[in-house]
Scaffold this motif. Structure first.
Motif, PDB file in Angstrom:
ATOM      1  N   ALA A   9       0.843  -1.198   0.000  1.00 18.07           N
ATOM      2  CA  ALA A   9       0.000   0.000   0.000  1.00 18.07           C
ATOM      3  C   ALA A   9       0.877   1.247   0.000  1.00 18.07           C
ATOM      4  N   PRO A  10       0.432   2.280  -0.725  1.00 12.32           N
ATOM      5  CA  PRO A  10       1.231   3.507  -0.740  1.00 12.32           C
ATOM      6  C   PRO A  10       1.091   4.284   0.562  1.00 12.32           C
ATOM      7  N   ILE A  11       2.169   4.899   0.995  1.00 10.41           N
ATOM      8  CA  ILE A  11       2.104   5.771   2.168  1.00 10.41           C
ATOM      9  C   ILE A  11       1.987   7.197   1.649  1.00 10.41           C
ATOM     10  N   ASN A  12       0.861   7.837   1.987  1.00 10.89           N
ATOM     11  CA  ASN A  12       0.616   9.198   1.502  1.00 10.89           C
ATOM     12  C   ASN A  12       1.111  10.227   2.514  1.00 10.89           C
ATOM     13  N   LEU A  13       1.723  11.276   1.998  1.00  6.40           N
ATOM     14  CA  LEU A  13       2.187  12.362   2.857  1.00  6.40           C
ATOM     15  C   LEU A  13       1.276  13.571   2.667  1.00  6.40           C
ATOM     16  N   ARG A  14       0.963  14.216   3.772  1.00  7.92           N
ATOM     17  CA  ARG A  14       0.131  15.434   3.702  1.00  7.92           C
ATOM     18  C   ARG A  14       0.390  16.300   4.927  1.00  7.92           C
ATOM     19  N   ALA A  15      -0.021  17.568   4.822  1.00  9.95           N
ATOM     20  CA  ALA A  15       0.056  18.452   5.987  1.00  9.95           C
ATOM     21  C   ALA A  15      -0.955  17.951   7.018  1.00  9.95           C
ATOM     22  N   PRO A  16      -0.590  17.938   8.303  1.00 11.29           N
ATOM     23  CA  PRO A  16      -1.532  17.458   9.318  1.00 11.29           C
ATOM     24  C   PRO A  16      -2.640  18.467   9.611  1.00 11.29           C
ATOM     25  N   ALA A  17      -3.724  17.974  10.240  1.00  9.57           N
ATOM     26  CA  ALA A  17      -4.851  18.825  10.642  1.00  9.57           C
ATOM     27  C   ALA A  17      -5.215  18.487  12.090  1.00  9.57           C
ATOM     28  N   ALA A  18      -6.069  19.311  12.678  1.00  8.15           N
ATOM     29  CA  ALA A  18      -6.427  19.128  14.099  1.00  8.15           C
ATOM     30  C   ALA A  18      -6.928  17.709  14.379  1.00  8.15           C
ATOM     31  N   ASN A  42       0.495  18.614  20.660  1.00  8.25           N
ATOM     32  CA  ASN A  42       0.397  17.943  19.348  1.00  8.25           C
ATOM     33  C   ASN A  42      -0.675  18.612  18.479  1.00  8.25           C
ATOM     34  N   LEU A  43      -1.753  19.063  19.106  1.00 10.79           N
ATOM     35  CA  LEU A  43      -2.806  19.763  18.346  1.00 10.79           C
ATOM     36  C   LEU A  43      -2.282  21.079  17.775  1.00 10.79           C
ATOM     37  N   LEU A  44      -1.466  21.774  18.556  1.00  7.53           N
ATOM     38  CA  LEU A  44      -0.874  23.019  18.027  1.00  7.53           C
ATOM     39  C   LEU A  44       0.064  22.722  16.870  1.00  7.53           C
ATOM     40  N   GLN A  45       0.853  21.640  16.994  1.00  5.83           N
ATOM     41  CA  GLN A  45       1.744  21.255  15.892  1.00  5.83           C
ATOM     42  C   GLN A  45       0.935  20.990  14.620  1.00  5.83           C
ATOM     43  N   CYS A  46      -0.222  20.325  14.797  1.00  3.94           N
ATOM     44  CA  CYS A  46      -1.054  19.918  13.650  1.00  3.94           C
ATOM     45  C   CYS A  46      -1.861  21.081  13.057  1.00  3.94           C
ATOM     46  N   THR A  47      -1.876  22.222  13.739  1.00  8.72           N
ATOM     47  CA  THR A  47      -2.663  23.364  13.246  1.00  8.72           C
ATOM     48  C   THR A  47      -1.745  24.554  12.949  1.00  8.72           C
ATOM     49  N   HIS A  48      -1.219  25.193  13.995  1.00  8.88           N
ATOM     50  CA  HIS A  48      -0.374  26.374  13.785  1.00  8.88           C
ATOM     51  C   HIS A  48       0.880  26.048  12.976  1.00  8.88           C
ATOM     52  N   GLU A  61      -4.222   5.205   8.686  1.00 11.46           N
ATOM     53  CA  GLU A  61      -3.500   5.196   9.957  1.00 11.46           C
ATOM     54  C   GLU A  61      -2.277   6.110   9.835  1.00 11.46           C
ATOM     55  N   ILE A  62      -2.045   6.940  10.872  1.00 15.26           N
ATOM     56  CA  ILE A  62      -0.848   7.796  10.856  1.00 15.26           C
ATOM     57  C   ILE A  62       0.348   6.936  11.269  1.00 15.26           C
ATOM     58  N   VAL A  63       1.265   6.705  10.337  1.00 14.01           N
ATOM     59  CA  VAL A  63       2.428   5.852  10.623  1.00 14.01           C
ATOM     60  C   VAL A  63       3.715   6.661  10.712  1.00 14.01           C
ATOM     61  N   GLY A  64       3.633   7.946  10.389  1.00 13.64           N
ATOM     62  CA  GLY A  64       4.814   8.799  10.492  1.00 13.64           C
ATOM     63  C   GLY A  64       4.396  10.234  10.718  1.00 13.64           C
ATOM     64  N   PHE A  65       5.259  10.977  11.410  1.00  8.44           N
ATOM     65  CA  PHE A  65       4.931  12.377  11.683  1.00  8.44           C
ATOM     66  C   PHE A  65       6.212  13.151  11.921  1.00  8.44           C
ATOM     67  N   ILE A  66       6.277  14.330  11.346  1.00  7.85           N
ATOM     68  CA  ILE A  66       7.364  15.263  11.672  1.00  7.85           C
ATOM     69  C   ILE A  66       6.744  16.600  12.033  1.00  7.85           C
ATOM     70  N   SER A  67       7.170  17.154  13.173  1.00  7.96           N
ATOM     71  CA  SER A  67       6.778  18.516  13.520  1.00  7.96           C
ATOM     72  C   SER A  67       7.968  19.423  13.243  1.00  7.96           C
ATOM     73  N   GLY A  68       7.678  20.575  12.656  1.00  6.17           N
ATOM     74  CA  GLY A  68       8.734  21.533  12.372  1.00  6.17           C
ATOM     75  C   GLY A  68       8.162  22.933  12.330  1.00  6.17           C
ATOM     76  N   TYR A  69       9.046  23.907  12.410  1.00  8.89           N
ATOM     77  CA  TYR A  69       8.592  25.303  12.294  1.00  8.89           C
ATOM     78  C   TYR A  69       9.741  26.161  11.774  1.00  8.89           C
ATOM     79  N   ILE A  70       9.374  27.292  11.191  1.00  7.38           N
ATOM     80  CA  ILE A  70      10.375  28.270  10.791  1.00  7.38           C
ATOM     81  C   ILE A  70      10.724  29.053  12.055  1.00  7.38           C
ATOM     82  N   GLN A  71      12.026  29.167  12.345  1.00  4.61           N
ATOM     83  CA  GLN A  71      12.417  29.835  13.594  1.00  4.61           C
ATOM     84  C   GLN A  71      11.955  31.291  13.584  1.00  4.61           C
TER      85      GLN A  71
END
Ligand SMILES: CC(C)(COP(=O)(O)OP(=O)(O)OC[C@H]1O[C@@H](n2cnc3c(N)ncnc32)[C@H](O)[C@@H]1OP(=O)(O)O)[C@@H](O)C(=O)NCCC(=O)NCCS
Length: 168
Positions: A9-18, A42-48, A61-71
């Motif tokens: 099965a393909p693993i799809n990547l997308r921006a997270p949501a709340a 985690n909710l703030l990471q997935c929104t802001h 199913e969420i099998v991977g996640f990266i949180s990041g931000y512009i400093q």
């Protein structure tokens, strides 16, 4: 679903949501040595921070996640907060794919440097960011960011600042 089906099965990547916050919380909890955050965090990471974070989905199913931000004070620097890949999705290049997905976004148009912190003994994480630097043909430098005694009151391993760039 068996392993063979999961691999096909393909693993799809997308921006997270709340709506992903609770699943992200569970994934992080299943990925030691990552520190769990509050679900609210985690909710703030997935929104802001959605534009600079990524969720990897396999059959809903969420099998991977990266949180990041512009400093905030360095618009040319993407800070990668946490990288998590669930055990069954590891070893297929998913973490690297997720990092490159974030970098390809318009939110990262001005990004010239990538920073993260890694504890000295997290071999997988060092390998991931060394591999990224190689693929980007960019320098990797490291220094102490948060020291075990000075900043963590002896309760957490020293976190080394890893800085990759400039990206050409
Ligand atoms: C670290 C982690 C995100 C790697 O995910 P992954 O999808 O399996 O990583 P990738 O397949 O994209 O591998 C990227 C590179 O790291 C290397 N690597 C991955 N896991 C490794 C390990 N356990 N030991 C040594 N090297 C490893 C891969 O060989 C690859 O190198 P290459 O590009 O030169 O071939 C995953 O193991 C994880 O979630 N671990 C627990 C949480 C954690 O430590 N997160 C990182 C801290 S922010």
């Amino acid at each position: 679903m068996n392993l063979a089906q999961a691999e096909a099965a393909p693993i799809n990547l997308r921006a997270p949501a709340a709506e992903d916050g609770a699943a992200v919380y569970e994934l992080i909890a299943q990925c030691p040595p990552l520190d769990t955050n509050s679900m609210y965090c985690n909710l703030l990471q997935c929104t802001h921070f959605s534009a600079t974070s990524v969720a990897a989905e396999l059959n809903d199913e969420i099998v991977g996640f990266i949180s990041g931000y512009i400093q905030p004070d360095q618009p040319d620097t993407l800070f990668i907060w946490q990288v998590a890949v669930g055990e069954k999705a590891r070893g297929q290049g998913l973490a690297g794919r997720m990092l490159r997905d974030i970098l390809a976004r318009t939110a990262c148009d001005e990004v010239k440097f990538i920073e993260t912190t890694i504890t000295p003994d997290n071999r997988a994480s060092w390998a991931l960011f060394e591999s990224l630097a190689k693929k980007l043909d960019a320098e990797l430098n490291h220094s102490v960011m948060f020291d075990r005694q000075q900043h963590f009151a002896g309760q957490h391993e020293t976190e080394m600042l890893v800085r990759i760039g400039p990206i050409k």
